[in-house]
Design a protein around this motif. Structure first.
Motif, PDB file in Angstrom:
ATOM      1  N   VAL A 276       4.828  -0.491   7.367  1.00 43.44           N
ATOM      2  CA  VAL A 276       3.581  -0.779   6.654  1.00 43.44           C
ATOM      3  C   VAL A 276       3.907  -1.449   5.323  1.00 43.44           C
ATOM      4  O   VAL A 276       3.921  -0.819   4.259  1.00 43.44           O
ATOM      5  CB  VAL A 276       2.758   0.504   6.455  1.00 43.44           C
ATOM      6  CG1 VAL A 276       1.365   0.160   5.930  1.00 43.44           C
ATOM      7  CG2 VAL A 276       2.633   1.260   7.774  1.00 43.44           C
ATOM      8  N   THR A 277       4.191  -2.735   5.386  1.00 45.38           N
ATOM      9  CA  THR A 277       4.577  -3.511   4.207  1.00 45.38           C
ATOM     10  C   THR A 277       3.817  -4.828   4.177  1.00 45.38           C
ATOM     11  O   THR A 277       3.274  -5.279   5.194  1.00 45.38           O
ATOM     12  CB  THR A 277       6.088  -3.804   4.223  1.00 45.38           C
ATOM     13  OG1 THR A 277       6.393  -4.597   5.384  1.00 45.38           O
ATOM     14  CG2 THR A 277       6.904  -2.520   4.259  1.00 45.38           C
ATOM     15  N   GLU A 278       3.800  -5.453   3.011  1.00 38.35           N
ATOM     16  CA  GLU A 278       3.191  -6.780   2.900  1.00 38.35           C
ATOM     17  C   GLU A 278       3.929  -7.779   3.790  1.00 38.35           C
ATOM     18  O   GLU A 278       3.328  -8.658   4.412  1.00 38.35           O
ATOM     19  CB  GLU A 278       3.217  -7.253   1.451  1.00 38.35           C
ATOM     20  CG  GLU A 278       2.247  -6.535   0.531  1.00 38.35           C
ATOM     21  CD  GLU A 278       2.179  -7.176  -0.838  1.00 38.35           C
ATOM     22  OE1 GLU A 278       1.565  -8.267  -0.954  1.00 38.35           O
ATOM     23  OE2 GLU A 278       2.742  -6.605  -1.785  1.00 38.35           O
ATOM     24  N   TYR A 282       0.502  -6.423   6.108  1.00 39.86           N
ATOM     25  CA  TYR A 282      -0.485  -5.491   5.585  1.00 39.86           C
ATOM     26  C   TYR A 282      -0.749  -5.754   4.107  1.00 39.86           C
ATOM     27  O   TYR A 282       0.182  -5.966   3.322  1.00 39.86           O
ATOM     28  CB  TYR A 282      -0.021  -4.043   5.763  1.00 39.86           C
ATOM     29  CG  TYR A 282       0.047  -3.621   7.213  1.00 39.86           C
ATOM     30  CD1 TYR A 282      -1.111  -3.312   7.918  1.00 39.86           C
ATOM     31  CD2 TYR A 282       1.274  -3.553   7.878  1.00 39.86           C
ATOM     32  CE1 TYR A 282      -1.052  -2.922   9.246  1.00 39.86           C
ATOM     33  CE2 TYR A 282       1.342  -3.168   9.205  1.00 39.86           C
ATOM     34  CZ  TYR A 282       0.173  -2.856   9.890  1.00 39.86           C
ATOM     35  OH  TYR A 282       0.227  -2.483  11.207  1.00 39.86           O
ATOM     36  N   ALA A 283      -2.010  -5.714   3.718  1.00 36.41           N
ATOM     37  CA  ALA A 283      -2.380  -5.904   2.318  1.00 36.41           C
ATOM     38  C   ALA A 283      -2.046  -4.645   1.523  1.00 36.41           C
ATOM     39  O   ALA A 283      -2.144  -3.529   2.044  1.00 36.41           O
ATOM     40  CB  ALA A 283      -3.874  -6.208   2.211  1.00 36.41           C
ATOM     41  N   PRO A 289      -3.371  -0.882   3.526  1.00 38.33           N
ATOM     42  CA  PRO A 289      -2.596   0.361   3.591  1.00 38.33           C
ATOM     43  C   PRO A 289      -1.173   0.266   3.055  1.00 38.33           C
ATOM     44  O   PRO A 289      -0.454   1.270   3.025  1.00 38.33           O
ATOM     45  CB  PRO A 289      -2.570   0.655   5.091  1.00 38.33           C
ATOM     46  CG  PRO A 289      -2.564  -0.703   5.724  1.00 38.33           C
ATOM     47  CD  PRO A 289      -3.416  -1.563   4.842  1.00 38.33           C
ATOM     48  N   ALA A 290      -0.725  -0.935   2.642  1.00 32.72           N
ATOM     49  CA  ALA A 290       0.651  -1.076   2.148  1.00 32.72           C
ATOM     50  C   ALA A 290       0.742  -0.607   0.694  1.00 32.72           C
ATOM     51  O   ALA A 290      -0.268  -0.385   0.022  1.00 32.72           O
ATOM     52  CB  ALA A 290       1.109  -2.519   2.275  1.00 32.72           C
ATOM     53  N   ARG A 291       1.971  -0.465   0.204  1.00 31.05           N
ATOM     54  CA  ARG A 291       2.189   0.015  -1.154  1.00 31.05           C
ATOM     55  C   ARG A 291       1.712  -1.021  -2.178  1.00 31.05           C
ATOM     56  O   ARG A 291       1.994  -2.211  -2.053  1.00 31.05           O
ATOM     57  CB  ARG A 291       3.670   0.303  -1.392  1.00 31.05           C
ATOM     58  CG  ARG A 291       3.970   0.819  -2.807  1.00 31.05           C
ATOM     59  CD  ARG A 291       5.432   1.151  -2.980  1.00 31.05           C
ATOM     60  NE  ARG A 291       5.878   2.146  -2.032  1.00 31.05           N
ATOM     61  CZ  ARG A 291       5.664   3.468  -2.168  1.00 31.05           C
ATOM     62  NH1 ARG A 291       4.996   3.924  -3.217  1.00 31.05           N
ATOM     63  NH2 ARG A 291       6.121   4.303  -1.265  1.00 31.05           N
ATOM     64  N   ASN A 292       1.045  -0.521  -3.202  1.00 32.69           N
ATOM     65  CA  ASN A 292       0.744  -1.372  -4.340  1.00 32.69           C
ATOM     66  C   ASN A 292       2.041  -1.568  -5.122  1.00 32.69           C
ATOM     67  O   ASN A 292       2.676  -0.590  -5.522  1.00 32.69           O
ATOM     68  CB  ASN A 292      -0.313  -0.716  -5.235  1.00 32.69           C
ATOM     69  CG  ASN A 292      -0.786  -1.627  -6.344  1.00 32.69           C
ATOM     70  OD1 ASN A 292       0.012  -2.099  -7.150  1.00 32.69           O
ATOM     71  ND2 ASN A 292      -2.086  -1.864  -6.400  1.00 32.69           N
TER      72      ASN A 292
END
Length: 913
Positions: A276-278, A282-283, A289-292
């Motif tokens: 789950v990464t940019e 994923y945004a 749901p990805a890390r800010n």
């Protein structure tokens, strides 16, 4: 002539004839009083017994499955969501004003739900005060639920000034990193509002202003730092950049400190976020749901594996006037946490082709260290067995908003309190006492629970049979449990008896294999480090599926210093779940409702597991402690030690230790037989008694009830009153008569109950009702407390009767109105059960050594402890394991093996006696 009719439900219609004659008024007033009282009693009895089917149903105390079903019907997603919004929409850092608000809020919650009368002044006591100490030390004498707040005074810190700068060749700042967790827009309103309410910093970090070259230490584990030193990396005077992962952040600082570093910066690597990464499509949050990339993991840098709690009061509680030390479990060099975005800038100083290559880094961390009040909220539900307590706890403080950590756990604890309150309202009382606590300052290093545990060590050792911990309930899809091997099977059985939170065709235990569903458009592979960390976690679990407890939460003082078997559990994120922003402002209510646990079904599931486990531990005739499983785990622990010794080329023998474990195993098998025999004996005696003439006896009892009613009806009189007496006086007499009727009814129901339950005498009112419990306690005070506990254990085994009958008929050998009950046999069987339970309680405590573990003597448990260089992770047989892995000293290994042999042999003798 006139009439007054009393139409209140539960009383028959009463006609009062009023005559003008006054000479007989005094006598007739007394007659009316008796008539009203008698008629009220008779009417109530008539409705309760005559108005029902001819064969009455004996009213039993609420326990076992009936109590469990009531409890499980209470927790709800709606209530959980409402509570989360109440606690997770405002920052509540330990020691802050808002933190005190949450402590008082939870106090009011338990007062309301448990039916505790609120005193005029809030019960907030200074730790060490007579009120605080009496609140705990008098629990065995408590008759009703009660709650209060204990205030401790540890040293905590808050940030003042922070800088991370890249300097130019003349030593001036070339780049100033923005240390604020920037939020791009107000999509997440709470995060937007509180973006810098709690600045990014490390709890208990050292203040300082240092400059040096940047060195990348990887994850800064002890082995990794040692390897870098061996390859020629010079850490002296450097600023070490560490990635989060593998070990506790404070031990990263310790590892760097020991090789001469000047400061440490710790960042979160998005490459460890799984799929789950940019990069994988994923945004970043709040738009996906990805890390800010601006998120920062705050946290304590205390050396938690040396000792937890207030650094300045090791081994004793932090009262307001406590003598304090300098603190040996905190860093001597400054540190700060960083975002992934800032780490990318710093890494430019290590890139030979970049403009920043070779530039020095300046780290400034000025903090305010001071004695800070913190607040533990504690509640107690007294049980029938007053000297055995099941403790349940969750910490309440958060780094910022803390929707997951800790509020998801606080929500589950709130729902648990609601469930127990519903039971209390139905007349339930636990067999064993239940204590509920919300700890404070856990985030700084388990401070609230540790200070409380150090304050009441002797009381905990004497009374607490188990501690059930809940840190966070939900941050992902997979359910994970850890705990003492004594409770592993109990943990799993409870989970197998509950439904899966989102799939009614599966059990809650099935959620231990659940996984996220976010694999990305390109299905990129997971980093090797992330896979390794995930695999390590799974390998720790035993064959039941429950892992050992390391540290990082509030069970530490209970298990690893005092020897109380403990548990911990939660739904956590996998490599394919939305990224959980641990200790960040993005751990918000919006993230929780959108990604963490939509619908709050997992919050409710954790409530049900925690509550059901607590009910079974509290209500079990025989404690569900599996000592034999524990001994098998000890064999597995030793297998691991032998492999480590072989890898280290140490020529040592563990045959004596293996023999001691095997002896303990045989003693445990013998104890298992005693357990089964004692419980079967008690149930058999009671079952045999219940089979004797049930139909004939019930019929005889019912005839006695009818005779009793008719006798009362014959005594009812028609009272005459003066015509000119006012209605107000007549109504006043009616009210007084009703009040007297209620008093008479208690004694009358006692008589009826004794007939229906085949006992010669009884306490007033039905067993299990609040009023009955008060009388039961009064009866208890007149006899031996052990006899009362035996009675309650028999009741949980199927005995149907009240305590008055138990004690008096037991002493006299029985009455004439009932089949003779084998009291002596039952009490003898109960005593055997109690003796077995004492051995089960002593088992975990048998691993406690007064000398503790080498170099960190605060930890007393020689079976399990947080790894010396892990912190979060558990090390089994820690003294022995670390003598091999870190000391590589055969003499020390033999000594640690000898210590374990002595301890295990002593435990074997204790449970075999």
């Amino acid at each position: 002539m006139g009439s007054i009719q009393d139409r209140e439900k539960g009383y028959r219609t009463l006609d009062i004839q009023i005559q003008p004659t006054r000479s007989q008024s005094g006598r007739r007033r007394r007659v009316a009083f008796v008539a009203l009282a008698g008629l009220s009693v008779c009417g109530s009895l008539y409705l309760n017994y005559v108005g029902k089917p001819k064969q009455p149903e004996h009213r039993k105390p609420l326990l076992g499955k009936a109590a469990e079903n009531v409890f499980l019907s209470i927790p709800s997603s709606e209530s959980a969501t409402e509570t989360s919004r109440r606690f997770a929409t405002k920052p509540h850092l330990a020691g802050s004003p808002q933190d005190l608000v949450t402590a008082v809020d939870f106090l009011h919650i338990v007062q309301k739900e448990l039916g505790i009368t609120s005193p005029g002044e809030e019960p907030i006591f200074k730790a060490g005060s007579p009120q605080s100490r009496d609140s705990i030390l008098s629990i065995s004498e408590a008759k009703e639920p009660r709650a209060w707040i204990d205030t401790y005074y540890p040293i905590l810190n808050t940030p003042l000034e922070r800088h991370v700068q890249i300097l130019n060749d003349s030593g001036e700042p070339a780049i100033e990193l923005d240390l604020v967790e920037r939020v791009d827009d107000d999509t997440d309103g709470d995060a937007w509002k509180h973006v810098d309410t709690v600045p990014t910093f490390h709890g208990l970090s050292r203040g300082g202003d240092v400059t040096g070259p940047l060195v990348h230490g990887g994850y800064c584990t002890k082995p990794e730092v040692d390897r870098l030193v061996e390859t020629g990396v010079d850490f002296k005077g450097s600023i070490v950049l560490c990635a989060y992962g593998y070990n506790f952040r404070g031990l990263k600082v310790k590892a760097a400190q020991e090789v001469g570093a000047s400061g440490v910066l710790v960042y979160t690597d998005v490459n460890d976020d799984g799929t789950v990464t940019e990069k994988n499509g994923y945004a970043p949050y709040p738009h996906g749901p990805a890390r800010n990339p601006n998120s920062v993991q705050r946290g304590s840098v205390q050396f938690i594996s040396v000792y937890p709690g207030d650094p300045t009061t090791p081994g004793y509680p932090s009262y307001e006037n406590s003598t304090r030390t300098e603190g040996e479990n905190i860093p001597s060099i400054p540190s700060l946490p960083l975002s992934w975005a800032n780490a990318q800038i710093l890494l430019g100083t290590l890139d030979p082709e970049g403009d920043l290559y070779g530039k020095k880094v300046r780290l400034v961390n000025n903090v305010d260290n001071k004695v800070t009040p913190i607040w533990n909220t504690v509640a107690v539900i007294p049980g029938h067995i007053t000297d055995e307590v099941v403790a349940i706890g969750n910490h309440r403080d958060a780094w910022v908003l803390g929707a997951t950590d800790p509020t998801s756990g606080t929500v589950s604890l709130h729902e648990l309190v609601r469930g127990l309150g519903a039971l209390l309202k139905k007349g339930w009382k636990p067999l064993r006492t239940i204590l509920i606590a919300t700890w404070d300052a856990e985030e700084y290093g388990l401070v609230g629970s540790t200070e409380w545990g150090e304050d009441f060590t002797e009381w905990i050792n004497e009374h607490v049979i188990a501690y059930l911990n809940l840190d966070s309930s939900a941050s992902g899809s997979r359910l994970r449990f850890s705990g003492s091997p004594l409770l592993a099977h109990s943990i799993r059985r409870v989970a197998e008896d509950l439904s899966h939170p989102t799939d009614e065709n599966r059990t809650l235990w099935d959620a231990t294999t659940d996984d996220g569903k976010l694999f990305g458009e390109d299905k990129l592979s997971v980093s090797s480090a992330a896979s390794k960390m995930d695999t390590m976690e799974q390998l720790l679990a035993d064959d039941v599926g429950v892992g050992p407890l390391g540290s990082g939460s509030d069970y530490t003082v209970f298990l690893q210093r005092i020897g109380v078997p403990s548990t911990n559990g939660a739904f956590g994120a996998t490599l394919h779940d939305p990224v959980y922003h641990y200790h960040s402002v993005f751990d918000s209510e919006r993230w929780q409702e959108l990604y963490g646990d939509p619908g709050f079904h997992r919050h409710v599931a954790m409530t049900k597991h925690l509550g059901l486990h607590a009910l079974r531990l509290s209500g079990a005739i025989l404690l569900p402690f599996n000592t034999t499983h524990y001994t098998l785990e000890l064999h597995r622990y030793l297998d691991n030690v032998e492999n480590l010794a072989k890898e280290a080329s140490l020529d040592v023998s563990f045959s004596d230790l293996r023999d001691s474990i095997q002896s303990l195993h045989h003693a445990s098998l013998a104890l298992d037989k005693k357990k089964r025999k004692a419980e079967d004996k008690l149930k058999r005696i009671i079952d045999d008694w219940k089979k004797k003439e049930p139909a004939d006896f019930t019929q005889r009892a019912w005839h006695r009830v009818m005779e009793f009613r008719e006798r009362f009806e014959r005594r009812l009189l028609i009272a005459k009153r003066p015509a000119r007496e006012t209605r107000r006086r007549v109504e006043r007499r009616v009210r007084l008569a009703k009040r007297r009727a209620r008093e008479i009814r208690g004694k009358t129901e006692c008589y009826i109950h004794s007939l229906l339950s085949s006992q010669s005498e009884c306490i007033p009112l039905t067993i299990g009702s609040p009023a009955a419990e008060k009388v039961d306690v009064a009866s208890e005070s007149r006899v031996d407390s052990a006899d009362y506990e035996a009675y309650m254990i028999a009741t949980h085994s199927g005995f149907e009767g009240c305590y008055g009958a138990w004690s008096r008929a037991g002493a006299s050998g029985g009455g004439k109105r009932r089949p003779k009950f084998p009291f002596k046999k039952v009490k003898k069987a109960v005593k055997k059960i109690q003796a077995v339970n004492k051995k089960l309680i002593a088992f975990e405590r048998g691993f406690i050594s007064k000398d503790g573990i080498k170099d960190r003597e605060w930890f007393k448990h020689l079976g399990v402890a947080p790894g010396k260089w892990l912190g979060y992770g558990a090390t089994t047989l820690p003294g022995l394991t670390e003598a091999i892995t870190y000391e590589r000293n055969a003499t020390l290994v033999e000594y640690e093996s000898y210590r374990l042999v002595e301890l295990l042999d002593r435990l074997t003798r204790a449970i075999a006696s």
